[in-house]
Design a protein around this motif. Sequence first.
Motif, PDB file in Angstrom:
ATOM      1  N   CYS A 233       0.850  -1.186   0.000  1.00 46.92           N
ATOM      2  CA  CYS A 233       0.000   0.000   0.000  1.00 46.92           C
ATOM      3  C   CYS A 233       0.889   1.240   0.000  1.00 46.92           C
ATOM      4  O   CYS A 233       2.025   1.183   0.465  1.00 46.92           O
ATOM      5  CB  CYS A 233      -0.930   0.015   1.218  1.00 46.92           C
TER       6      CYS A 233
ATOM      7  N   GLU B 146      -5.000   8.272   4.596  1.00 38.18           N
ATOM      8  CA  GLU B 146      -6.311   7.667   4.790  1.00 38.18           C
ATOM      9  C   GLU B 146      -6.389   7.149   6.215  1.00 38.18           C
ATOM     10  O   GLU B 146      -5.373   6.852   6.831  1.00 38.18           O
ATOM     11  CB  GLU B 146      -6.531   6.512   3.813  1.00 38.18           C
TER      12      GLU B 146
ATOM     13  N   ARG C 158      -6.494   4.657   8.959  1.00 37.84           N
ATOM     14  CA  ARG C 158      -5.996   3.285   8.970  1.00 37.84           C
ATOM     15  C   ARG C 158      -5.769   2.783  10.388  1.00 37.84           C
ATOM     16  O   ARG C 158      -5.587   3.572  11.316  1.00 37.84           O
ATOM     17  CB  ARG C 158      -4.662   3.195   8.208  1.00 37.84           C
TER      18      ARG C 158
ATOM     19  N   TYR D 100      -2.874   0.432  11.717  1.00 38.74           N
ATOM     20  CA  TYR D 100      -1.647  -0.316  11.457  1.00 38.74           C
ATOM     21  C   TYR D 100      -1.483  -1.341  12.581  1.00 38.74           C
ATOM     22  O   TYR D 100      -1.497  -0.985  13.765  1.00 38.74           O
ATOM     23  CB  TYR D 100      -0.439   0.616  11.445  1.00 38.74           C
TER      24      TYR D 100
ATOM     25  N   SER E 274      -6.051   7.686  12.961  1.00 35.93           N
ATOM     26  CA  SER E 274      -5.517   6.358  12.646  1.00 35.93           C
ATOM     27  C   SER E 274      -4.837   5.820  13.896  1.00 35.93           C
ATOM     28  O   SER E 274      -4.456   6.579  14.796  1.00 35.93           O
ATOM     29  CB  SER E 274      -4.515   6.443  11.489  1.00 35.93           C
TER      30      SER E 274
ATOM     31  N   GLN F 244     -15.000   0.639   7.386  1.00 36.08           N
ATOM     32  CA  GLN F 244     -14.476   1.606   6.420  1.00 36.08           C
ATOM     33  C   GLN F 244     -13.004   1.944   6.661  1.00 36.08           C
ATOM     34  O   GLN F 244     -12.350   2.568   5.807  1.00 36.08           O
ATOM     35  CB  GLN F 244     -15.307   2.899   6.475  1.00 36.08           C
ATOM     36  N   VAL F 245     -12.448   1.557   7.796  1.00 32.43           N
ATOM     37  CA  VAL F 245     -11.062   1.873   8.139  1.00 32.43           C
ATOM     38  C   VAL F 245     -10.136   0.779   7.601  1.00 32.43           C
ATOM     39  O   VAL F 245     -10.369  -0.413   7.849  1.00 32.43           O
ATOM     40  CB  VAL F 245     -10.884   2.010   9.663  1.00 32.43           C
ATOM     41  N   GLN F 246      -9.115   1.171   6.869  1.00 28.42           N
ATOM     42  CA  GLN F 246      -8.172   0.197   6.315  1.00 28.42           C
ATOM     43  C   GLN F 246      -7.346  -0.456   7.428  1.00 28.42           C
ATOM     44  O   GLN F 246      -6.887   0.226   8.355  1.00 28.42           O
ATOM     45  CB  GLN F 246      -7.223   0.870   5.328  1.00 28.42           C
TER      46      GLN F 246
ATOM     47  N   ILE G 146      -3.912  -2.263   8.012  1.00 33.61           N
ATOM     48  CA  ILE G 146      -2.621  -2.400   7.336  1.00 33.61           C
ATOM     49  C   ILE G 146      -1.661  -3.236   8.192  1.00 33.61           C
ATOM     50  O   ILE G 146      -1.247  -2.793   9.272  1.00 33.61           O
ATOM     51  CB  ILE G 146      -1.983  -1.026   7.054  1.00 33.61           C
TER      52      ILE G 146
ATOM     53  N   PRO H  81      -3.725  -4.044   2.487  1.00 33.07           N
ATOM     54  CA  PRO H  81      -4.823  -4.004   3.467  1.00 33.07           C
ATOM     55  C   PRO H  81      -5.491  -5.366   3.637  1.00 33.07           C
ATOM     56  O   PRO H  81      -5.607  -6.153   2.690  1.00 33.07           O
ATOM     57  CB  PRO H  81      -5.792  -2.983   2.859  1.00 33.07           C
TER      58      PRO H  81
ATOM     59  N   GLN I 130      -9.064  -7.159   5.163  1.00 33.63           N
ATOM     60  CA  GLN I 130     -10.453  -6.784   5.417  1.00 33.63           C
ATOM     61  C   GLN I 130     -11.217  -7.966   5.990  1.00 33.63           C
ATOM     62  O   GLN I 130     -11.004  -9.118   5.584  1.00 33.63           O
ATOM     63  CB  GLN I 130     -11.116  -6.308   4.120  1.00 33.63           C
TER      64      GLN I 130
END
Length: 205
Positions: free
Chosen positions: A28, A33, A35, A37, A113, A144-146, A148, A178, A180
Amino acid sequence: MKLAEAAGLLLSFLARLITGAQGHWYGCPPKAEQRIYFANHQSHFDWVLIWAALPSDLRNTTRPIAARDYWTSSKLKHWITREIFNAIYVTRQRTDDQDPLEPLAEALKNGDSLVIFPEGTRGNKGDPQPFKSGLYHLAEQFPQVQLIPAWIDNVQRVMPKGEVVPVPILCSVTFGAPVQLQPGEDKRAFLERAREAVVALRGVR
């Protein structure tokens, strides 16, 4: 420039000087955005390394999770985590009526994030320990939150467990693609898949 900003720049410089703080964006881009982590956990220096490896424009909105008992045990540690990192404190010893994810959920609702370590406690040099359920519940609550995955390499040699003085060692953080939560995926399957996504980055260069 405020004191906290100046201290943050100095800390970032020192982290890069000591470790190199190399960030490798494998799956990525370093994009602004929202995220979460999530990474392997081997040292108190882990989230400092991730923070230093992030581009400067992402640091302001990315908050680490910090154990309240350790990071507020002295005025200096409390000031650093509060003023420089804007850390979210969590209580490791909690009562039955406390929701440990409440401060994390509040930060996500505010658009921040997060940097989290799903193992919960620092592991050994090998594979991460099984992930705890927090990551699953956050993924379920904030689709909706990535998410990572990240692999932190070599940092346990910079700040071994029980040590307080860092040793100069070249370190890196590899950020993956990402992950999901899939429709109907149960907690155990998701957490194992998320853990495997972190471990898979260990061999990426």
